[in-house]
Design a protein around this motif. Sequence first.
Motif, PDB file in Angstrom:
ATOM      1  N   ASP A 123      77.642  75.539  48.809  1.00  0.00           N
ATOM      2  CA  ASP A 123      77.864  76.842  47.985  1.00  0.00           C
ATOM      3  C   ASP A 123      79.235  76.480  47.172  1.00  0.00           C
ATOM      4  N   ARG A 124      78.921  76.225  45.910  1.00  0.00           N
ATOM      5  CA  ARG A 124      80.105  76.039  45.034  1.00  0.00           C
ATOM      6  C   ARG A 124      81.133  77.255  44.835  1.00  0.00           C
ATOM      7  N   SER A 125      80.522  78.402  44.822  1.00  0.00           N
ATOM      8  CA  SER A 125      81.491  79.567  44.685  1.00  0.00           C
ATOM      9  C   SER A 125      82.496  79.441  45.484  1.00  0.00           C
ATOM     10  N   HIS A 126      82.792  78.929  46.718  1.00  0.00           N
ATOM     11  CA  HIS A 126      83.880  78.978  47.529  1.00  0.00           C
ATOM     12  C   HIS A 126      84.626  77.729  47.168  1.00  0.00           C
ATOM     13  N   GLY A 127      84.123  76.488  46.589  1.00  0.00           N
ATOM     14  CA  GLY A 127      85.096  75.685  46.411  1.00  0.00           C
ATOM     15  C   GLY A 127      85.289  74.697  47.678  1.00  0.00           C
ATOM     16  N   TYR A 128      86.803  74.555  47.550  1.00  0.00           N
ATOM     17  CA  TYR A 128      87.092  73.452  48.580  1.00  0.00           C
ATOM     18  C   TYR A 128      88.380  73.651  49.220  1.00  0.00           C
ATOM     19  N   CYS A 129      88.782  73.174  50.274  1.00  0.00           N
ATOM     20  CA  CYS A 129      90.246  73.408  50.903  1.00  0.00           C
ATOM     21  C   CYS A 129      90.611  72.074  51.770  1.00  0.00           C
ATOM     22  N   VAL A 130      91.904  72.031  51.821  1.00  0.00           N
ATOM     23  CA  VAL A 130      92.261  70.931  52.249  1.00  0.00           C
ATOM     24  C   VAL A 130      92.177  70.923  53.994  1.00  0.00           C
ATOM     25  N   ASP A 131      92.174  71.895  54.579  1.00  0.00           N
ATOM     26  CA  ASP A 131      91.668  72.079  55.806  1.00  0.00           C
ATOM     27  C   ASP A 131      90.363  71.164  56.085  1.00  0.00           C
ATOM     28  N   ASP A 132      89.301  71.407  55.409  1.00  0.00           N
ATOM     29  CA  ASP A 132      88.120  70.509  55.643  1.00  0.00           C
ATOM     30  C   ASP A 132      88.034  69.269  55.239  1.00  0.00           C
TER      31      ASP A 132
ATOM     32  N   PHE B 136      93.687  75.953  49.402  1.00  0.00           N
ATOM     33  CA  PHE B 136      92.309  76.415  48.769  1.00  0.00           C
ATOM     34  C   PHE B 136      92.122  75.952  46.997  1.00  0.00           C
ATOM     35  N   MET B 137      91.052  75.281  46.746  1.00  0.00           N
ATOM     36  CA  MET B 137      90.798  74.856  45.459  1.00  0.00           C
ATOM     37  C   MET B 137      89.390  75.442  44.945  1.00  0.00           C
ATOM     38  N   GLY B 138      89.465  76.087  43.711  1.00  0.00           N
ATOM     39  CA  GLY B 138      88.158  76.439  43.240  1.00  0.00           C
ATOM     40  C   GLY B 138      87.342  75.386  42.717  1.00  0.00           C
ATOM     41  N   PHE B 139      86.100  75.610  42.483  1.00  0.00           N
ATOM     42  CA  PHE B 139      85.048  74.790  42.000  1.00  0.00           C
ATOM     43  C   PHE B 139      85.451  74.077  40.803  1.00  0.00           C
ATOM     44  N   ASN B 140      86.385  74.839  40.092  1.00  0.00           N
ATOM     45  CA  ASN B 140      86.829  74.319  38.821  1.00  0.00           C
ATOM     46  C   ASN B 140      88.114  73.241  38.843  1.00  0.00           C
ATOM     47  N   ARG B 141      88.319  73.101  40.295  1.00  0.00           N
ATOM     48  CA  ARG B 141      89.327  72.146  40.608  1.00  0.00           C
ATOM     49  C   ARG B 141      90.902  72.585  40.321  1.00  0.00           C
ATOM     50  N   THR B 142      90.858  74.132  40.104  1.00  0.00           N
ATOM     51  CA  THR B 142      92.023  74.810  39.962  1.00  0.00           C
ATOM     52  C   THR B 142      92.882  75.140  41.180  1.00  0.00           C
ATOM     53  N   TRP B 143      93.806  74.918  41.659  1.00  0.00           N
ATOM     54  CA  TRP B 143      94.390  75.362  43.073  1.00  0.00           C
ATOM     55  C   TRP B 143      94.692  76.705  42.979  1.00  0.00           C
ATOM     56  N   LEU B 144      94.246  77.545  43.933  1.00  0.00           N
ATOM     57  CA  LEU B 144      94.432  78.978  44.170  1.00  0.00           C
ATOM     58  C   LEU B 144      95.538  79.367  44.850  1.00  0.00           C
ATOM     59  N   GLU B 145      96.717  78.623  45.011  1.00  0.00           N
ATOM     60  CA  GLU B 145      97.727  78.927  45.731  1.00  0.00           C
ATOM     61  C   GLU B 145      98.911  77.685  45.486  1.00  0.00           C
ATOM     62  N   ASP B 146     100.080  77.871  45.886  1.00  0.00           N
ATOM     63  CA  ASP B 146     101.263  76.806  45.626  1.00  0.00           C
ATOM     64  C   ASP B 146     101.291  76.196  46.801  1.00  0.00           C
TER      65      ASP B 146
ATOM     66  N   HIS C 197      96.247  65.048  46.220  1.00  0.00           N
ATOM     67  CA  HIS C 197      96.150  66.010  45.116  1.00  0.00           C
ATOM     68  C   HIS C 197      96.886  67.323  45.680  1.00  0.00           C
ATOM     69  N   ALA C 198      96.397  67.668  46.965  1.00  0.00           N
ATOM     70  CA  ALA C 198      96.907  69.022  47.609  1.00  0.00           C
ATOM     71  C   ALA C 198      98.264  68.763  47.755  1.00  0.00           C
ATOM     72  N   TRP C 199      99.025  67.820  47.835  1.00  0.00           N
ATOM     73  CA  TRP C 199     100.488  67.481  48.042  1.00  0.00           C
ATOM     74  C   TRP C 199     101.343  68.091  46.848  1.00  0.00           C
ATOM     75  N   ASN C 200     102.274  69.122  47.226  1.00  0.00           N
ATOM     76  CA  ASN C 200     102.933  69.690  46.196  1.00  0.00           C
ATOM     77  C   ASN C 200     104.642  69.283  46.586  1.00  0.00           C
ATOM     78  N   PRO C 201     104.857  68.313  45.910  1.00  0.00           N
ATOM     79  CA  PRO C 201     106.255  67.788  46.112  1.00  0.00           C
ATOM     80  C   PRO C 201     107.635  68.996  45.886  1.00  0.00           C
ATOM     81  N   ASP C 202     107.219  69.739  44.904  1.00  0.00           N
ATOM     82  CA  ASP C 202     108.190  70.966  44.489  1.00  0.00           C
ATOM     83  C   ASP C 202     108.723  71.598  45.886  1.00  0.00           C
ATOM     84  N   SER C 203     107.442  71.998  46.484  1.00  0.00           N
ATOM     85  CA  SER C 203     107.708  72.736  47.704  1.00  0.00           C
ATOM     86  C   SER C 203     107.564  71.969  49.139  1.00  0.00           C
TER      87      SER C 203
END
Length: 761
Positions: free
Chosen positions: A430-439, A484-494, A472-478
């Motif tokens: 199901d592409r509509s829910h994209g990906y997550c670092v958990d899985d 969570f990442m959308g199917f378009n490879r856009t992160w949905l949270e910081d 790619h999930a690693w955010n060195p600033d925080s």
Amino acid sequence: MTSLRRIAVIGNSLPRRCGIATFTTDLQRAISGSRPNLETCIVAMTDHGQVYHYPASVAFQVKDDAIEDYCRAADFLNAGRFDIACLQHEFGIFGGEAGASILELLSRLTMPVVTTLHTVLAKPTVGQRAVMERIVEGSSRIIVMANKGRELLRGVYHVPDEKIEVIAHGIPDFPFVEPDVARAKLGFGGRSVILTFGLLSPSKGIEVMIDAMPSILKRRPDAVYVVLGATHPNLVRDQGEAYRQSLLTRVQQLGIEKQVVFLDKFVDQSTLLEFISMCDVYVTPYLNEAQMTSGTLAYSFGLGKPVVSTPYWHARELLADGRGVLVPFGDVAAIGSEIAQLLTDGPRRQAMRERAYAASRSMTWERTAERYLAVFENARHGHWLKVIARGEPDTIAPHGPAVPAMQTGHFLSMCDDTGLFQHAVHSVPDRSHGYCVDDNARALLLACALNGPGEQPLADALTARFAAFVQHAWNPDSGRFRNFMGFNRTWLEDKGSEDSHGRTLWALGECARKDASPSRRRWAAALFAAALPIVKTFHSPRASAFTLLGLDAYCAAAPDDHQACEIRRALAERLMSSLASVETPDWKWFEEGLAYDNARLPQALIATGMATQTPGYVDAGLRSLRWLMTQQTASAGYFRPVGTASFGELRKSPRTFDQQPVEATATIAACLTAWRASGDAEWKSIAANVFAWFLGSNDLSLALVDVTTGSCRDGLHPDRANENRGGESVVCYLLGLAEIRQQARINVSLTTAVAIHAVGA
């Protein structure tokens, strides 16, 4: 373990005229049609002096009085490498005292036996009890068709509840139709039809119904009672047609020859269904309470017919709650009154029809076959689970009972060039829910697990993909991982949750220790060290547990990282403090409630205690895990994970549903960690029992996994399995399977070492 390939059903078979023959034939056909590439056959019992022209589905026949035939049948089934033998048991169809000859066959079989008991006697003779006890002992599972059967097996024969399955008598999937068309076709147009069908014998109570007809005719002069069926062959053999003639004489004496019609024939199923569909009321006036099942009752109920019956065991259960009408045994006035009322009250009759039809949808042969196959899988896996618990060397033998093979087909289909998808619709990503670092962290854990001996590693490019997702999930600033990442490879949270951060650290720790690539091991160690310090500010006990599991691996790979060792001690002490502040004699846990991935908390303490040689951690982990297992074990002995409906409830026993694979996987790992720490083999047995949850040893007796593809359903609802097979579920199943397979290999290695030592000595 491969999926079921060959199943043999032992019983009678059409064209022999009896209920067991009809049931056995219908069951074999339903099972055969339930899955592609599933081969089924019947081993048919042939009664003395009879010859039948059996169909091709009968692969072997046994003359009931020829003991050598029983032995040859066992040889046939063993040589054919059948996966399951399903025995249809009724005392009257086998030779020997109380049908004891069947024991000669059962005692020689090498495959699991699942027995359907068509009769369970409340007061057996000494011989009948002895035979029944031997059959129960030789069967992996016992199936009965009514709860009364379960009650008698437990109370009279002391059969463990977990060995018993209740599966209703199967029925054809026939549409809900009005009776007018069939009535006209069969020559009963314009009549109110009462029907009884089945082989004629004195126990059926036909006399009672005949005696009730005059009172019915007073209120419905158009009524006709149709008695469909040949006389029972055994009765004909002993008495000829004397019984049928006595019924005809009774009808003549009452002067109702035109209102009672006997159709002396054994009809095929399509004709039978036409006769049932034409009736307004179906009646079973049986005289004996001790009837565990009635195929005629099940069929009529399944076609949505108003049923009037005496209260024998099967009828009492099936017709409860207004689904039919029960009348006392032998009560002419009562049966006449109730049938007359139904025939003169159209709305009541229609309402009863609709209730019966709706209630019977779970009884169709298609659904019945599904239930049987789940029991077969359970029985088959139960054998190797016992072997695992004993630590015997044949647990991964190629031709014997075996742990399922590691099949990654579905897992691979859930991945694309970004990583592992979160969800699926059935088995379609199901592409509509994209990906997550958990899985994707779980997927990296799986990749590391499959680098062990005896497994086929994942393709290096795929492991690199999961690592890239984590990077790619690693955010060195925080200093945190996004989740969570959308199917378009856009992160949905910081930044993601504390738990997802801890789980990612766990995967990095394992990667630093076990990845096949030295370069990737160095990458994982460096990112682990960078992402670790912020965990000191976290509050989630699961984040602490996940991180501790990662530290167990990381510290083995980087023993000189003193900061990591200090954080490990601090996180372990945090869990110990949580346990101390919450624990009471009846609530030995870290929190006021149970949530998800519960077993990872005690597992983390046990693993940390072993690594740091801190017995207090190990003791606390074992104590809390033992208590958790009291909350996650059903009274029947199978694993029952904490239901999601429990989340948020404080100090309450967990609710049963919904059940998720993540709980089983966590518990398997925790129990095997407990075994390594304590040496108590019971923990291995518990882990095997928990793994059986995936295979159908659960509240619904439904397998969650397809062992041929490695897919896993997302969980169990109160009434069904969740048919979606998402990323978390498939990885959890494969991780649990990897643990069980590793344990099996350890058992083989230990046993082989002992054998070599013994030979050398």
